[in-house]
Design an enzyme around this catalytic site. Sequence first.
Site, short mmCIF file in Angstrom:
data_model
loop_
_atom_site.label_atom_id
_atom_site.label_comp_id
_atom_site.label_asym_id
_atom_site.label_seq_id
_atom_site.Cartn_x
_atom_site.Cartn_y
_atom_site.Cartn_z
N LYS A 74 30.75 48.62 92.39
CA LYS A 74 31.41 47.48 91.61
C LYS A 74 31.69 48.05 90.14
CE LYS A 74 27.06 46.48 89.06
NZ LYS A 74 26.21 45.62 88.32
N ASN A 128 33.02 52.02 101.27
CA ASN A 128 31.84 51.22 101.45
C ASN A 128 31.84 49.75 101.36
OD1 ASN A 128 28.99 51.15 101.09
ND2 ASN A 128 29.11 50.88 98.88
N SER A 187 34.27 37.81 93.44
CA SER A 187 34.36 38.01 92.25
C SER A 187 35.75 36.89 91.64
CB SER A 187 34.45 39.29 91.86
OG SER A 187 35.17 39.53 90.45
N TYR A 242 38.41 48.17 93.20
CA TYR A 242 37.41 47.26 93.55
C TYR A 242 37.71 45.83 93.69
CZ TYR A 242 33.59 44.13 92.11
OH TYR A 242 32.70 42.99 91.91
N LYS A 265 37.45 43.25 97.10
CA LYS A 265 36.91 41.89 97.36
C LYS A 265 37.88 40.87 97.84
CE LYS A 265 32.78 42.56 95.45
NZ LYS A 265 31.64 42.41 96.36
N SER A 269 32.94 48.61 70.53
CA SER A 269 34.34 48.52 70.34
C SER A 269 34.88 47.16 70.90
CB SER A 269 34.87 49.86 71.07
OG SER A 269 34.68 50.98 70.36
N PHE A 272 37.93 45.29 72.56
CA PHE A 272 38.97 45.69 73.08
C PHE A 272 40.02 44.61 72.85
CE2 PHE A 272 36.18 47.95 76.30
CZ PHE A 272 35.98 48.86 75.57
N ARG A 332 41.90 46.86 76.15
CA ARG A 332 41.54 47.92 77.27
C ARG A 332 42.55 47.65 78.67
NH1 ARG A 332 35.62 46.94 80.00
NH2 ARG A 332 36.53 44.68 80.60
P1 NAD Z 1 24.25 46.38 91.79
O1 NAD Z 1 25.07 47.87 91.96
O2 NAD Z 1 23.08 46.23 90.65
O3 NAD Z 1 23.61 45.96 93.20
C1 NAD Z 1 24.36 46.35 94.48
C2 NAD Z 1 23.21 47.12 95.31
O4 NAD Z 1 23.70 47.42 96.64
C3 NAD Z 1 22.54 48.38 94.69
O5 NAD Z 1 21.09 48.08 94.81
C4 NAD Z 1 23.26 49.43 95.58
O6 NAD Z 1 21.93 50.28 95.62
C5 NAD Z 1 23.32 48.66 96.97
N1 NAD Z 1 24.17 49.08 97.90
C6 NAD Z 1 25.30 49.83 97.43
N2 NAD Z 1 25.98 50.15 98.56
C7 NAD Z 1 25.24 50.15 99.76
C8 NAD Z 1 25.39 50.27 101.22
N3 NAD Z 1 26.50 50.69 101.56
N4 NAD Z 1 24.28 50.00 101.66
C9 NAD Z 1 22.98 49.64 100.95
N5 NAD Z 1 22.89 49.38 99.90
C10 NAD Z 1 24.06 49.69 99.09
O7 NAD Z 1 25.59 45.30 91.68
P2 NAD Z 1 25.33 43.63 91.62
O8 NAD Z 1 25.81 43.62 89.77
O9 NAD Z 1 24.03 43.07 91.81
O10 NAD Z 1 26.44 42.75 92.38
C11 NAD Z 1 26.18 42.61 93.59
C12 NAD Z 1 27.36 42.30 94.29
O11 NAD Z 1 27.96 41.07 93.46
C13 NAD Z 1 28.14 43.14 94.33
O12 NAD Z 1 29.12 43.16 95.82
C14 NAD Z 1 29.32 43.05 93.29
O13 NAD Z 1 30.67 43.65 93.70
C15 NAD Z 1 29.43 41.93 93.29
N6 NAD Z 1 29.86 40.95 91.91
C16 NAD Z 1 29.14 41.66 90.66
C17 NAD Z 1 29.64 41.18 89.67
C18 NAD Z 1 28.86 41.70 88.21
O14 NAD Z 1 29.44 41.44 87.27
N7 NAD Z 1 27.56 42.27 88.35
C19 NAD Z 1 30.74 40.18 89.65
C20 NAD Z 1 31.33 39.90 90.73
C21 NAD Z 1 30.78 40.36 91.77
C1 UD1 Z 2 34.34 42.69 84.56
C2 UD1 Z 2 35.11 43.74 85.66
C3 UD1 Z 2 35.84 42.40 86.67
C4 UD1 Z 2 34.43 41.86 87.10
C5 UD1 Z 2 34.03 40.89 85.94
C6 UD1 Z 2 32.82 40.11 86.27
C7 UD1 Z 2 35.74 45.52 84.24
C8 UD1 Z 2 37.01 46.23 83.83
N1 UD1 Z 2 36.34 44.14 84.94
O1 UD1 Z 2 35.64 42.14 83.89
O2 UD1 Z 2 36.19 43.34 87.66
O3 UD1 Z 2 35.12 40.98 88.15
O4 UD1 Z 2 33.43 41.74 85.09
O5 UD1 Z 2 31.75 40.56 86.34
O6 UD1 Z 2 34.90 46.00 84.26
N2 UD1 Z 2 34.80 44.08 76.10
C9 UD1 Z 2 34.74 44.59 75.16
N3 UD1 Z 2 33.88 45.76 74.51
C10 UD1 Z 2 33.21 46.33 75.31
C11 UD1 Z 2 33.37 45.65 76.93
C12 UD1 Z 2 34.11 44.75 76.82
O7 UD1 Z 2 35.53 44.07 73.88
O8 UD1 Z 2 32.89 47.23 75.10
C13 UD1 Z 2 35.56 42.83 76.13
C14 UD1 Z 2 36.41 42.78 77.28
O9 UD1 Z 2 37.92 43.11 76.85
C15 UD1 Z 2 36.34 41.44 77.76
C16 UD1 Z 2 35.16 41.01 77.58
O10 UD1 Z 2 34.36 41.99 76.60
O11 UD1 Z 2 37.26 40.54 77.02
C17 UD1 Z 2 34.06 41.12 78.91
O12 UD1 Z 2 34.23 42.38 79.39
P1 UD1 Z 2 33.44 42.78 80.82
O13 UD1 Z 2 31.95 42.51 80.42
O14 UD1 Z 2 33.96 44.22 81.13
O15 UD1 Z 2 33.78 42.06 81.82
P2 UD1 Z 2 35.35 41.53 82.48
O16 UD1 Z 2 36.38 42.26 81.87
O17 UD1 Z 2 35.40 40.10 82.55
#
Ligand code: NAD
Ligand code: UD1
Length: 335
Positions: free
Chosen positions: A84, A99, A124, A149, A153, A216, A218, A292
């Site tokens: 991710k 992956n 997402s 990434y 999705k 920072s 952005f 950014r």
């Molecule tokens: P995470 O990295 O904490 O969790 C993903 C888990 O999957 C990890 O434990 C990792 O070890 C495991 N993994 C990765 N590839 C694997 C594979 N091929 N086989 C088995 N295990 C595998 O991420 P998260 O934040 O919990 O996100 C979960 C899902 O949600 C992801 O698909 C991510 O893209 C999606 N998502 C996350 C966010 C976010 O901001 N965290 C936002 C939108 C979507």
């Molecule tokens: C991130 C992911 C996006 C994902 C979304 C939801 C990136 C570049 N994008 O976006 O793919 O779908 O999360 O989980 O990682 N910011 C700062 N300073 C920092 C970090 C962030 O100012 O050090 C600002 C960013 O410019 C933004 C906001 O905080 O305006 C949120 O940033 P972030 O947490 O990275 O999330 P997204 O940019 O929404």
Amino acid sequence: MKILVTGGLGYIGSHAVVELLNENYDVVVIDDLSNSSRDIVDKIKEITGKDIVFYENDVRDEAVLEEIFTKHKIDAVMHFAGYKAVGESVQKPILYYENNLGSTLSLCKKMLEHECYKFIFSSSATVYGDPERLPLTEDCRVGGTTNPYGTSKLMIERILSDIHIANPKFTPVILRYFNPIGAHKTGLIGEKPNGIPNNLMPYIVRVASGELEILSIFGNDYDTKDGTGVRDYIHVVDLAKGHLSALKKAMNDEGIFYYNLGTGTGYSVLEMVQNFEKVNGVKVPYKMVDRRPGDIASCYSDASKAYEELGWKAELGLEDMMRDSYNFILKQNEK
Ligand code: NAD
Ligand code: UD1
């Protein structure tokens, strides 16, 4: 009912597993620990008092999936596994496509072979690219993703739709997450990024705890309330609960369904910092820097479809998100 949770030891997956166990589902987890650790199994037990069946394997390993589907009567799958990190995906596109797409394809193939049709997918808000309009509704245009990434999705959403068309019983519920933050209130599970965090909340907590010097911000020249970026932050426990509502929908219906999981409210970076300071009584030093690349000004959901069709809405507020995020990092640092 037995649920297979891929990536179930990760940040969001582990919270979903806790909610599933709390509602008495049986849970089988497959996770290769590429971004998590085995001790999460114990933490989940500590929180719920319940055990899971755990496979430390890659979801792309079809022999293991065959074993899982043969040994357990899986009623539905929640697919969290994937990579991710946006920046890393730009550097390593093959790794990300391999992956994220590979794990989904292997999983869907095995599900169909074993007549398991209910699939909850972690998508997402990134699939909306630069928002066509705000707030984002599920029928807004998707596309225009700016990194592998995000594109992975989008591609998976399309793949799931194609599989559904060919196999109408196959029922994907596609959940488009906005910005998950926060942690379980026990402080036992939460988000623990390796190295220097890219995302806002993990960065804020590390500045507040003194591990990093300064945040920072952005860009302060966006067309938003105070010039800084606006996002729809959602507590990870609310998000996890959304998966249970989606699961109920999948079990009772056939089709393909798309839902935004957000709160419907956007907060700016400055508001986030100020709120964090107020709730936790700590200072978060910051400086304004350039935008950014790839960032958009504002992104927030219209969350009404999930409420109308799933009966789900976010219950926890910004204060809970701030408090629980900080509590988790403080607990981690106690060790
Ligand atoms: P995470 O990295 O904490 O969790 C993903 C888990 O999957 C990890 O434990 C990792 O070890 C495991 N993994 C990765 N590839 C694997 C594979 N091929 N086989 C088995 N295990 C595998 O991420 P998260 O934040 O919990 O996100 C979960 C899902 O949600 C992801 O698909 C991510 O893209 C999606 N998502 C996350 C966010 C976010 O901001 N965290 C936002 C939108 C979507
Ligand atoms: C991130 C992911 C996006 C994902 C979304 C939801 C990136 C570049 N994008 O976006 O793919 O779908 O999360 O989980 O990682 N910011 C700062 N300073 C920092 C970090 C962030 O100012 O050090 C600002 C960013 O410019 C933004 C906001 O905080 O305006 C949120 O940033 P972030 O947490 O990275 O999330 P997204 O940019 O929404």
